[in-house]
Write a protein that holds these residues in place. Structure first.
Motif: not given
Length: 506
Positions: A462-472
């Protein structure tokens, strides 16, 4: 070696195929030719009315039957393409057709056969199982069996492809490549080519897990495989035919075996030149052509591949797209170990440079190290080796998993798990622009020592990336964190309370 006494040149030149089949184009493949530095021509049998060359042999056999025999009807066993050929031929000739198909046959092929009015019996896991059932029904129903490959009239029908190739291209040809299941196409093409142009090599191509002809030619007798892989289901045959084996022994120059990744890459190659999607068996010839050109270090030669079919199961496109880049050696799959400390993730991304990331999987495991599963676009295999060396030189252990089947098929989807030590974890779903530098912008904008405890990204085209991010992120930093999200400017959604996250990752 048993030599045939049948005059296949004469049978091919007098075949009855053009009542239903058409003379398909022999098309120049500009992109693939430029990439491998040879003149590649594709015989477009995927453009037949049933999207496969099988209509030729089926109709030639049936049209040669006596009227009283034809009136009783015919029966066939097929993984799909021969079935469509028999069904369409029966409709044209006005006779009954019963088709026995493996239970593993893609729905697109079953529905196509039904559309021609044929009766379908689903039986067994492979062609060989269906074949036995069809022979039983042949006797009880008083039908005539139309063999998908091991019949002189069927072989002659398939051989008309060679006749058309030589008519269209009288210039020098280095080699013609044919997919091989039971061997009907290979036998017909080889018999005709060697009768008129014996200097042209005729090369058969099989899938790695369905090498019946390759093994038979090695041993000098027909072998029966215990089982066959079903990815290239149109060529999933446990034993080649008697007629086809004899002709292969007499006329075929060699066999080439290719794996599923190479088949997927060939499907993509043909798509880029034609915007058509071949089925796996239909792309075998192109995969073999590429392997042969590379092995022999060929340049400036004319190589012809027969695109034998395009009855692709739509659900398989997902797998094809995922494996095509690996098959073409344009993607490296790596496992990299980095220190579990703030800034290490960013340092690792800096080492990757401007390379296109195709996939990124990471989950916090312990307080010392983190293991990252990453896919990286590369120009050639040498770049993969250099990248691994560069990472190791920076003290980051790296392992090339590009040829690791467990990693490619399973681990890439399983990286993760619960991380009770990841305190104050927040999880956000982002849409990154699909362009180099998007991840580094994220890391640089963050500008804080919040530890990244989870990261997942896959390129979906696609024209954008699907990203899942976890941060503390400690509660005391919530205001600063919200400022970071605002400054980043990427669409985002808070998934910290998502029940799926809590169940599997939290």
């Amino acid at each position: 070696m048993t030599k045939t006494t049948i005059n296949y040149r004469e049978k091919i030149e007098h075949s009855h195929v053009y009542d239903v089949a058409k003379k398909t184009p022999l098309e120049f493949q500009a992109s693939l030719s430029a990439r491998i530095d040879n003149r590649v021509l594709l015989k477009r049998e995927d453009m037949q009315p049933v999207f496969s060359f099988k209509i030729r042999g089926a109709y030639n056999k049936m049209a040669s039957l006596p009227a009283d025999v034809l009136k009783r009807g015919v029966i066939a066993a097929s993984a799909g393409n021969h079935a469509q050929g028999v069904a369409m031929s029966a409709k044209k000739l006005g006779c009954r057709a019963v088709i026995v198909m493996p239970t593993t046959t893609p729905a697109i092929k079953i529905n196509a056969v039904r559309s021609y009015g044929a009766e379908i019996v689903l039986f067994g896991d492979s062609y060989s199982d269906s074949y036995v059932k069809a022979l039983e029904l042949e006797k009880t129903e008083h039908l005539t069996f139309v063999h998908p490959y091991d019949d002189p009239d069927v072989i002659a029908g398939q051989g008309t492809i060679a006749l058309e190739i030589l008519e269209k291209n009288p210039q020098p040809i280095e080699a013609i490549f044919c997919c091989v299941g039971g061997g009907g196409l290979l036998a017909g093409v080889a018999a005709y080519v060697k009768a008129l142009r014996p200097e042209i090599k005729v090369i058969g191509v099989e899938a790695k897990d369905a090498e019946a002809m390759t093994e038979s030619l090695k041993k000098g007798e027909r072998v029966m495989l215990d089982q066959v892989g079903l990815f290239a289901d149109g060529a999933a045959v446990k034993q080649v035919g008697e007629h086809t084996f004899a002709l292969a022994q007499q006329y075929v120059d060699e066999m080439i075996v290719v794996d599923n990744d190479a088949i997927c890459a060939a499907i993509k190659d043909v798509f880029e030149d034609t915007r058509s999607i071949l089925e796996p068996a239909g792309a075998l010839a192109v995969a073999g052509l590429k392997a042969y050109a590379k092995r022999e270090n060929l340049h400036g030669k004319t190589l012809i591949g027969i695109a034998s079919g395009a009855n692709m199961n739509f659900d398989r496109l997902r797998f094809v797209a995922e494996r095509a880049e690996i098959g073409e050696k344009r993607e490296a799959v790596l496992a990299v170990t980095i220190p579990e400390k703030p800034g290490a993730f960013k340092a690792f991304c800096n080492l990757l440079g401007n390379r296109n990331i195709t996939e990124f999987n990471y989950r916090y495991a312990d307080a010392k190290v983190a293991h990252i599963f990453v896919g990286v676009a590369i120009a050639d295999p040498a770049e993969s080796a250099k990248l691994v060396a560069d990472l190791q030189a920076q003290g980051l252990p790296a392992l090339d998993l590009t040829d690791n089947e467990v990693a490619k098929l399973h681990l890439r989807h399983l990286v993760g798990g619960h991380a009770p030590q990841a305190e104050h974890e927040v999880v956000f779903r982002f849409e990154f622009p699909e362009k180099p530098g998007a991840l580094m912008k994220f890391l640089e904008t963050m500008g804080h020592d919040w530890n990244i405890s989870l990261f997942h990204y896959r390129n979906h085209g696609a024209d954008f990336g699907r990203v899942l991010v976890g941060m503390q992120v400690p509660p005391s930093d919530s205001a600063e964190f919200n400022t970071f999200l605002d400054n980043l400017g990427y669409p985002h959604w808070d998934e910290t309370q998502n029940p799926a996250y809590k169940l599997f990752l939290g």
